[in-house]
Design a protein around this motif. Sequence first.
Motif, PDB file in Angstrom:
ATOM      1  N   SER A   2      -6.532   5.166   2.373  1.00 48.83           N
ATOM      2  CA  SER A   2      -7.479   4.675   1.375  1.00 48.83           C
ATOM      3  C   SER A   2      -6.730   4.342   0.111  1.00 48.83           C
ATOM      4  CB  SER A   2      -8.550   5.725   1.098  1.00 48.83           C
ATOM      5  OG  SER A   2      -9.455   5.241   0.140  1.00 48.83           O
ATOM      6  N   VAL A   3      -6.955   3.143  -0.414  1.00 51.62           N
ATOM      7  CA  VAL A   3      -6.306   2.691  -1.633  1.00 51.62           C
ATOM      8  C   VAL A   3      -7.352   2.602  -2.715  1.00 51.62           C
ATOM      9  CG1 VAL A   3      -4.941   0.875  -2.711  1.00 51.62           C
ATOM     10  CG2 VAL A   3      -4.644   1.386  -0.293  1.00 51.62           C
ATOM     11  N   ALA A 332      -2.544  -7.102   0.274  1.00 52.21           N
ATOM     12  CA  ALA A 332      -2.909  -8.302  -0.495  1.00 52.21           C
ATOM     13  C   ALA A 332      -4.332  -8.186  -1.040  1.00 52.21           C
ATOM     14  CB  ALA A 332      -2.769  -9.544   0.381  1.00 52.21           C
ATOM     15  N   TRP A 333      -5.250  -7.646  -0.252  1.00 53.97           N
ATOM     16  CA  TRP A 333      -6.626  -7.520  -0.719  1.00 53.97           C
ATOM     17  C   TRP A 333      -6.754  -6.481  -1.823  1.00 53.97           C
ATOM     18  CZ3 TRP A 333     -10.191 -10.989  -0.082  1.00 53.97           C
ATOM     19  CH2 TRP A 333     -10.188 -11.817   1.033  1.00 53.97           C
ATOM     20  N   LEU A 338     -10.071  -5.038  -3.973  1.00 52.18           N
ATOM     21  CA  LEU A 338     -10.818  -4.386  -2.904  1.00 52.18           C
ATOM     22  C   LEU A 338     -10.160  -3.065  -2.519  1.00 52.18           C
ATOM     23  CD1 LEU A 338     -11.859  -7.268  -0.486  1.00 52.18           C
ATOM     24  CD2 LEU A 338     -12.947  -6.477  -2.583  1.00 52.18           C
ATOM     25  N   SER A 339     -10.946  -2.188  -1.939  1.00 55.17           N
ATOM     26  CA  SER A 339     -10.450  -0.926  -1.400  1.00 55.17           C
ATOM     27  C   SER A 339     -10.284  -1.063   0.107  1.00 55.17           C
ATOM     28  CB  SER A 339     -11.411   0.217  -1.734  1.00 55.17           C
ATOM     29  OG  SER A 339     -11.567   0.353  -3.132  1.00 55.17           O
ATOM     30  N   VAL A 340      -9.528  -0.136   0.695  1.00 59.00           N
ATOM     31  CA  VAL A 340      -9.138  -0.279   2.096  1.00 59.00           C
ATOM     32  C   VAL A 340      -9.368   1.022   2.843  1.00 59.00           C
ATOM     33  CG1 VAL A 340      -7.201  -0.725   3.660  1.00 59.00           C
ATOM     34  CG2 VAL A 340      -7.420  -2.042   1.570  1.00 59.00           C
ATOM     35  N   TYR A 574      -7.452  -2.494   9.339  1.00 58.90           N
ATOM     36  CA  TYR A 574      -8.177  -1.967   8.196  1.00 58.90           C
ATOM     37  C   TYR A 574      -9.441  -2.770   7.914  1.00 58.90           C
ATOM     38  CZ  TYR A 574      -3.624   0.197   7.453  1.00 58.90           C
ATOM     39  OH  TYR A 574      -2.461   0.894   7.625  1.00 58.90           O
ATOM     40  N   VAL A 575     -10.348  -2.117   7.193  1.00 61.87           N
ATOM     41  CA  VAL A 575     -11.538  -2.747   6.629  1.00 61.87           C
ATOM     42  C   VAL A 575     -11.394  -2.722   5.113  1.00 61.87           C
ATOM     43  CG1 VAL A 575     -14.011  -2.481   6.233  1.00 61.87           C
ATOM     44  CG2 VAL A 575     -13.107  -2.231   8.525  1.00 61.87           C
ATOM     45  N   CYS A 576     -11.678  -3.830   4.461  1.00 63.10           N
ATOM     46  CA  CYS A 576     -11.603  -3.927   2.999  1.00 63.10           C
ATOM     47  C   CYS A 576     -13.010  -4.122   2.444  1.00 63.10           C
ATOM     48  CB  CYS A 576     -10.713  -5.093   2.579  1.00 63.10           C
ATOM     49  SG  CYS A 576      -9.047  -5.034   3.284  1.00 63.10           S
ATOM     50  N   TYR A 577     -13.284  -3.471   1.326  1.00 66.58           N
ATOM     51  CA  TYR A 577     -14.632  -3.487   0.765  1.00 66.58           C
ATOM     52  C   TYR A 577     -14.545  -3.354  -0.746  1.00 66.58           C
ATOM     53  CZ  TYR A 577     -13.731   1.510   0.536  1.00 66.58           C
ATOM     54  OH  TYR A 577     -13.172   2.737   0.262  1.00 66.58           O
TER      55      TYR A 577
END
Length: 619
Positions: A2-3, A332-333, A338-340, A574-577
């Motif tokens: 998690s970023v 990059a996101w 965005l968070s990952v 990953y999912v970015c949101y």
Amino acid sequence: MSVKQGELLPKCRGSAQAAREKRRWIPRVAALLTLAIGLLDMASAVTPGWRSRLDDLRALLPMAVSRQASAFTVVVGMLLVLLSAGLRRRKRRAWRATVVLLAVSVVLHVLKGLDYEEATGSAALLAALVVTRGEFRAKGDPTTRWRAIGVGSFLAVVSIVVGLVLLRLRHDRIVGPHPLSAQLEQVVLGMVGIQGPLTFASARFADLVFRILLTMGVLTIVSTGYLALRPPEPRPMLTEEDVARVRALLARRGADDSLGYFVLRSDKSVVWSPSGKACVAYRVVSGVMLASGDPLGDREAWPGALTEFLREAADHAWVPAVIGCSEAGGLAWTRVGLSVLEIGDEAILDTAAFSLEGRSMRNVRQAVARVERAGYTAVVQRVSELTPQDLALLRNQVARWRGSETERGFSMALGRIGDPADGNCVVVTAYSAGAPPPDREAPGTAAPQDAALPPEEAKPDETAEPRPRAVLHFVPWGRDGLSLDVMTRDRTADNGVNEFLIVQAVRQAQQLGVRRISLNFAVFRSAIERGERLGAGPMIRWWRGLLIFLSRWFQIDSLYRFNAKFSPTWSPRYVCYPNTVDLPRIALAMLEAEAFLVWPRWREHLPLPRRHRGRRCEG
């Protein structure tokens, strides 16, 4: 993994973006208040007013004006209820219409009975919307004529409910018996201006009922007709120019991401960087602008494409999200805010290092040997090597095996097979010799003696024409890789045929110039694996147990087990949101995009892109 969103928030977004994030509550509260005012308008129009106020109003205006104002108030309330959803999504059109309707509502409340309390509420909300007008800048969503059916159905149902409530509240004004069926008939006929079966004791009340029902009916008919006749604005899809530019990018440098070729899926759209050297593929699902995989193109052009993607999402008030990006894409996101979260792992085979030797490959080795003893053979071909007749046969065969199953896939599926434009795709087909399938045998025909034997002991009929039993379809992954798209087979085929085909693809890799093959995607693979280890904590064991439970409906554990047979290299996805509160909405959009949540069958006839059966479909 998690970023944190705030750690890498770029300066380009600045304080204005941060302030906008803090004011996200304003559209939500405005939508809730608009919904409340709309319901209040409808309730106030069908309930009796203050007699003293009505007497004062009668001295100024004819009562016909008051009764017509009551009818219009119901209509305004219905429209405000409809517009509340658009306000929540910050739509500029919804804001404009709401401001006008609230102003009209203030006047109507005064005209229908000097209802100063309701008029004050509408005026206060009107002032608040004018003050916060900067929060409502989103463009309208593309629509089709099918929206007319939804809006018309909603208005018709609400009109009928309001009419029944009005008759119920004033039932003492109805002469004689009035069963529910008679009330319903009165409402439906009144909406088209026809006198119903009920008789009223008061001519004034009868006039009020007639005006309210007729006004609601006119609104329903006019709104439905307008939406049905206006020019449609369908969602954009890949244009021929987009396809040509994407293929040029793929031809120039291939794709670093194994999902790069799936940008060519027909129900996706793309946004381009200002330089045109990179793009992001996406699809809008339930208000979520869902991108898939990494951006395609030169990495130095990625930031421009990502910025354009976020700008497009902000313009329409869509929630930006990404499904299935790699670690490079995830980094990059994060740089654009965005968070990952890690969602699973992709199984990748190194064709040069792959071997069936060793205890870890025992299950695969036995499955392949069993299928080979049953007389199966495999043919590995590029799509460009197949004739038009072969391609048509391939498509028909896959469709027949699929039957009525839901066509799945979005992020990791091309959505088509056997298209001549996809000449670099690879088809691996398993053939077996033997008797025709059971459904082709004549009734009463005795089964051959070998049919009673287990598959590994059955004797194949060498004289029968080989028939296809299973197919793997791969798309190109750069210049030296393949990415699995479709895995499907005849349900009567021997167990292990999928393992057999994968091994045959690896064996032919050198002739194809392939050194890496991407297989299935395993959702939450690391959680399942860690939960099995000695000493795993209670939380990870609980999480693994939940995933095993969900595997009854989703191929979570089975795909992981199937992939693990080949001892692959695991590559995380990953999912970015944008915000944690958006995760439930994004999760539902992902399930809908991948066709794990499927609308009723009638939705298939709408002019929307069909869900396509995806890769990773058989385990």
